[in-house]
Scaffold this motif. Structure first.
Motif, mmCIF file in Angstrom:
data_model
loop_
_atom_site.group_PDB
_atom_site.id
_atom_site.type_symbol
_atom_site.label_atom_id
_atom_site.label_comp_id
_atom_site.label_asym_id
_atom_site.label_seq_id
_atom_site.Cartn_x
_atom_site.Cartn_y
_atom_site.Cartn_z
ATOM 1 N N GLU A 10 36.715 30.095 33.814
ATOM 2 C CA GLU A 10 36.392 31.327 32.920
ATOM 3 C C GLU A 10 35.622 31.772 32.996
ATOM 4 O O GLU A 10 35.237 32.883 32.689
ATOM 5 N N LEU A 11 34.354 31.384 33.200
ATOM 6 C CA LEU A 11 33.092 31.348 32.646
ATOM 7 C C LEU A 11 32.542 32.214 33.558
ATOM 8 O O LEU A 11 31.534 33.118 33.049
ATOM 9 N N LYS A 12 32.499 32.475 35.463
ATOM 10 C CA LYS A 12 32.177 33.178 36.225
ATOM 11 C C LYS A 12 33.370 34.246 36.053
ATOM 12 O O LYS A 12 32.301 35.381 36.264
ATOM 13 N N LYS A 13 33.914 34.414 35.409
ATOM 14 C CA LYS A 13 34.344 36.127 34.640
ATOM 15 C C LYS A 13 33.611 36.216 33.754
ATOM 16 O O LYS A 13 33.412 38.094 33.919
ATOM 17 N N GLN A 14 32.466 35.789 33.419
ATOM 18 C CA GLN A 14 31.984 35.979 32.066
ATOM 19 C C GLN A 14 30.371 36.267 32.482
ATOM 20 O O GLN A 14 29.187 37.262 31.709
ATOM 21 N N LEU A 15 29.893 36.364 33.923
ATOM 22 C CA LEU A 15 28.243 36.334 33.581
ATOM 23 C C LEU A 15 28.956 38.251 35.042
ATOM 24 O O LEU A 15 29.202 38.786 35.649
ATOM 25 N N LEU A 16 27.004 38.106 34.875
ATOM 26 C CA LEU A 16 26.428 39.664 35.126
ATOM 27 C C LEU A 16 25.962 39.389 36.380
ATOM 28 O O LEU A 16 24.794 38.391 36.405
#
Length: 335
Positions: A329-335
């Motif tokens: 889930e986190l990796k989808k929020q990273l730029l």
């Protein structure tokens, strides 16, 4: 402060960082160190053999410059500076029984990269309030610097931060030696909060490494973490600061990537399948990021800053969510 031939510095704590700081201070010809440790066996060993048997045992400790004490009050008596180098969770116990009078005329230095658990207070704020110390007489030691490299006398850098720049500059002189360069900043809160949060990021890096993520992802994670730290620090203490400076970015990088980072190690164990309790028992050391994660999350209920990396670590450590799912889930929020 002009240094006399006998500047007395009390160091509270018996771990690797305390031992490394004492090694640095021992390089100064005009400094006398007054050292408090909790463990009586370690005290006896140091007095007899002149090295810490539990941490950085290869570091020789000069009996002419270092005196060891069983009681905190005796250690800080007559000291010009008091350095706190115990885990944040134990600082209240270490100073139990002391009062305002014990700290009169002294400057207090926090070498702790954590917050008072449950109270969610920085060490400098807590110490100033608890013992009626002017905040201008406090400062904090930040990296990038690992105790293990100080022991090896590898070139290292420290940042000393205070709300009063002269306080930071005076102490920076004491922390400068052949293998350490110490610089002064007047951004106490920025440096201290960044030091707290970088441990959370190191936990995240360890978790992802334990899960098998590679260097490419680690680079993206750390880059986003620097933005996250910047957002949070600015929300709490809005002012001009160069967030890419070594006191902020440098300290984050060494903690996130170094083999000596206990927070990264702790996170790596979690990523490999250890429970939080099992990882804590096996490490036998305190990972400040564990406590800091809860503190920052509780504080953020007031500030509402976007802190996805801290949130992810909290979900793994305190909500017992599966690291694999959380990081997906986190990796989808990273730029």
């Amino acid at each position: 402060m002009s240094f006399l031939n006998n500047t007395k510095i009390a160091v509270i704590g018996g771990g690797s960082w305390a031992t490394a700081l004492i090694k640095i201070l021992s390089e100064q010809s005009h400094v006398q160190v007054r050292w408090w440790l909790r463990n009586q066996e370690d005290i006896n060993h140091i007095r007899r053999f002149h090295h810490n048997p539990s941490y950085l045992s290869d570091v020789n400790l000069s009996p002419k410059k270092i005196k060891v004490f069983e009681k905190t009050a005796d250690a800080i008596k007559g000291a010009d500076y008091v350095i706190l180098a115990v885990p944040a969770a134990f600082v209240q116990d270490a100073l139990a029984g002391l009062s305002e009078k014990h700290f009169q005329g002294k400057k207090v230095v926090s070498a702790i990269k954590g917050m008072i658990p449950d109270e969610n207070m920085l060490i400098t704020d807590w110490i100033a309030g608890r013992f009626s110390i002017d905040l201008r007489d406090t400062c904090v030691i930040a990296g990038p610097c690992h105790a293990e490299e100080v022991a090896l006398e590898k070139q290292s850098y420290l940042t000393i931060a205070s709300t009063a720049l002269p306080t930071a500059e005076d102490f920076a002189k004491l922390m400068t030696c052949r293998y350490v360069m110490a610089n002064a900043l007047d951004d106490l809160y920025g440096v201290e909060y960044a030091a707290v949060m970088k441990n959370i990021v190191a936990l995240a890096c360890g978790i992802t490494h334990g899960l098998g993520y590679g260097d490419n992802f680690q680079a993206v994670l750390v880059s986003n973490a620097m933005l996250e730290i910047g957002r949070f620090v600015t929300a709490l203490d809005p002012r001009e600061r160069q967030i890419s400076a070594s006191a902020y970015l440098g300290d984050l990088l060494v903690t996130a990537y170094s083999q000596f980072s206990r927070n990264r190690l702790f996170g790596n164990m979690i990523g490999r399948g250890y429970s939080v309790k099992a990882a804590q028992l096996e490490m036998k050391m305190i990972a400040e990021g564990y406590y800091a994660t809860k503190s920052i999350m509780q504080m953020n209920t007031q500030y509402h800053v976007h802190i996805p990396i801290t949130t992810a670590v909290y979900q793994v450590l305190y909500e017992e969510r599966a690291p694999t799912m959380v990081m997906e889930e986190l990796k989808k929020q990273l730029l």
